[in-house]
Design a protein around this motif. Structure first.
Motif, PDB file in Angstrom:
ATOM      1  N   ILE A  80      -9.670   9.797   3.432  1.00  0.00           N
ATOM      2  CA  ILE A  80      -8.482   8.953   3.369  1.00  0.00           C
ATOM      3  C   ILE A  80      -7.447   9.698   2.539  1.00  0.00           C
ATOM      4  O   ILE A  80      -7.706  10.078   1.405  1.00  0.00           O
ATOM      5  CB  ILE A  80      -8.802   7.592   2.731  1.00  0.00           C
ATOM      6  N   HIS A  81      -6.298   9.938   3.121  1.00  0.00           N
ATOM      7  CA  HIS A  81      -5.257  10.672   2.416  1.00  0.00           C
ATOM      8  C   HIS A  81      -4.272   9.675   1.807  1.00  0.00           C
ATOM      9  O   HIS A  81      -3.484   9.052   2.514  1.00  0.00           O
ATOM     10  CB  HIS A  81      -4.543  11.620   3.386  1.00  0.00           C
ATOM     11  N   LEU A  82      -4.375   9.525   0.499  1.00  0.00           N
ATOM     12  CA  LEU A  82      -3.522   8.571  -0.202  1.00  0.00           C
ATOM     13  C   LEU A  82      -2.249   9.270  -0.668  1.00  0.00           C
ATOM     14  O   LEU A  82      -2.311  10.333  -1.280  1.00  0.00           O
ATOM     15  CB  LEU A  82      -4.273   7.989  -1.406  1.00  0.00           C
ATOM     16  N   LYS A  83      -1.105   8.686  -0.371  1.00  0.00           N
ATOM     17  CA  LYS A  83       0.166   9.294  -0.748  1.00  0.00           C
ATOM     18  C   LYS A  83       0.814   8.456  -1.837  1.00  0.00           C
ATOM     19  O   LYS A  83       1.293   7.353  -1.571  1.00  0.00           O
ATOM     20  CB  LYS A  83       1.085   9.382   0.463  1.00  0.00           C
ATOM     21  N   PRO A  84       0.816   8.967  -3.078  1.00  0.00           N
ATOM     22  CA  PRO A  84       1.436   8.210  -4.167  1.00  0.00           C
ATOM     23  C   PRO A  84       2.928   8.009  -3.937  1.00  0.00           C
ATOM     24  O   PRO A  84       3.597   8.845  -3.350  1.00  0.00           O
ATOM     25  CB  PRO A  84       1.200   9.100  -5.397  1.00  0.00           C
ATOM     26  N   VAL A  85       3.417   6.864  -4.413  1.00  0.00           N
ATOM     27  CA  VAL A  85       4.838   6.528  -4.325  1.00  0.00           C
ATOM     28  C   VAL A  85       5.335   6.305  -5.747  1.00  0.00           C
ATOM     29  O   VAL A  85       4.678   5.623  -6.533  1.00  0.00           O
ATOM     30  CB  VAL A  85       5.035   5.237  -3.490  1.00  0.00           C
ATOM     31  N   ARG A  86       6.482   6.885  -6.087  1.00  0.00           N
ATOM     32  CA  ARG A  86       7.051   6.695  -7.429  1.00  0.00           C
ATOM     33  C   ARG A  86       8.190   5.678  -7.346  1.00  0.00           C
ATOM     34  O   ARG A  86       9.123   5.858  -6.577  1.00  0.00           O
ATOM     35  CB  ARG A  86       7.579   8.019  -7.976  1.00  0.00           C
TER      36      ARG A  86
ATOM     37  N   SER B 170      -4.531   0.079   0.505  1.00  0.00           N
ATOM     38  CA  SER B 170      -4.690  -0.661   1.759  1.00  0.00           C
ATOM     39  C   SER B 170      -3.623  -0.181   2.726  1.00  0.00           C
ATOM     40  O   SER B 170      -2.577   0.306   2.311  1.00  0.00           O
ATOM     41  CB  SER B 170      -4.563  -2.169   1.521  1.00  0.00           C
ATOM     42  N   ARG B 171      -3.899  -0.325   4.018  1.00  0.00           N
ATOM     43  CA  ARG B 171      -2.985   0.193   5.027  1.00  0.00           C
ATOM     44  C   ARG B 171      -2.365  -0.887   5.883  1.00  0.00           C
ATOM     45  O   ARG B 171      -1.519  -0.619   6.705  1.00  0.00           O
ATOM     46  CB  ARG B 171      -3.739   1.143   5.958  1.00  0.00           C
ATOM     47  N   ARG B 172      -2.822  -2.120   5.738  1.00  0.00           N
ATOM     48  CA  ARG B 172      -2.350  -3.181   6.617  1.00  0.00           C
ATOM     49  C   ARG B 172      -0.889  -3.504   6.340  1.00  0.00           C
ATOM     50  O   ARG B 172      -0.531  -3.865   5.221  1.00  0.00           O
ATOM     51  CB  ARG B 172      -3.213  -4.419   6.386  1.00  0.00           C
ATOM     52  N   PRO B 173      -0.007  -3.375   7.336  1.00  0.00           N
ATOM     53  CA  PRO B 173       1.397  -3.709   7.084  1.00  0.00           C
ATOM     54  C   PRO B 173       1.589  -5.209   6.926  1.00  0.00           C
ATOM     55  O   PRO B 173       0.960  -5.993   7.633  1.00  0.00           O
ATOM     56  CB  PRO B 173       2.109  -3.187   8.345  1.00  0.00           C
ATOM     57  N   GLY B 174       2.410  -5.596   5.968  1.00  0.00           N
ATOM     58  CA  GLY B 174       2.641  -7.019   5.713  1.00  0.00           C
ATOM     59  C   GLY B 174       1.458  -7.629   4.989  1.00  0.00           C
ATOM     60  O   GLY B 174       0.421  -7.019   4.823  1.00  0.00           O
TER      61      GLY B 174
END
Length: 199
Positions: free
Chosen positions: A81-87, A97-101
């Motif tokens: 699973i490639h997790l992409k951090p967000v700042r 989690s990947r579920r949109p909404g």
């Protein structure tokens, strides 16, 4: 046969030769173990003989590698699973989690600073649940000013003014679940009422 398939098959010979040399095996040794003639193996490695399943299976067993490795087939069903951090807001959010909404789960990191930030409470729709993994979290919730240590959790309605930060300027790591439907992720009962056995 299409060009892509031909390119894959053309690469088999050099791959087999490199693998044999890497293992320090002679063509004669390989022929004795696999039952494939030395001349066939030589032609296979040089590209003068087209690779077939009948030839590749004994070689895959001999080298103890998957057949896909011999033909250079792309991996399928990569379990990583490639997790992409967000700042955002000076903090790092790693999506879990990947579920949109709906409900979203994140690992949240509040970086260390020489001095703690000044609180800037926010409000928005939804519900939030958090669990402190490391560090000391300062949670401002309405009129309350709370300190949470590792292993402690909190849940609250995000329509209340709230702010998360570090108590002492040190780094804080926490798990956080929030979203418009976050209430469904938690068992909440009125004070004094025992939880339902069915949750």
């Amino acid at each position: 046969m299409d060009r892509e398939s031909e390119d894959v098959l053309d690469a088999v010979g050099p791959r087999l030769r490199a693998l044999r040399r890497e293992r320090g095996i002679t063509l004669a040794d390989l022929a004795a173990v696999t039952g494939v003639s030395e001349s066939t193996l030589s032609r296979l490695e040089s590209g003068r003989r087209r690779a077939t399943l009948e030839l590749l299976l004994p070689l895959a067993r001999m080298y103890d590698v998957p057949l896909d490795d011999l033909v250079g087939a792309p991996r399928t069903g990569d379990p990583r699973i490639h997790l992409k951090p967000v700042r955002r807001f000076g903090m790092v959010f790693v999506p879990l989690s990947r579920r949109p909404g709906g409900t979203q789960a994140f690992k949240m990191i509040i970086p260390a600073r020489p001095r703690p930030l000044e609180p800037t409470p926010q409000t928005h729709e939804g519900f939030e649940w958090l669990y402190v993994l490391d560090g000391r979290l300062r949670l401002l919730l309405g009129e309350r000013d709370l300190t949470l240590s590792p292993g402690e959790a909190a849940e609250f309605d995000t329509s209340l003014p709230h702010w998360l930060g570090s108590v002492d300027g040190g780094a804080v790591e926490l798990l956080i679940v929030f979203g418009p439907q976050g209430t469904r992720a938690h068992l909440r009962t009125p004070p004094g009422e025992p939880p339902s056995p069915h949750g």
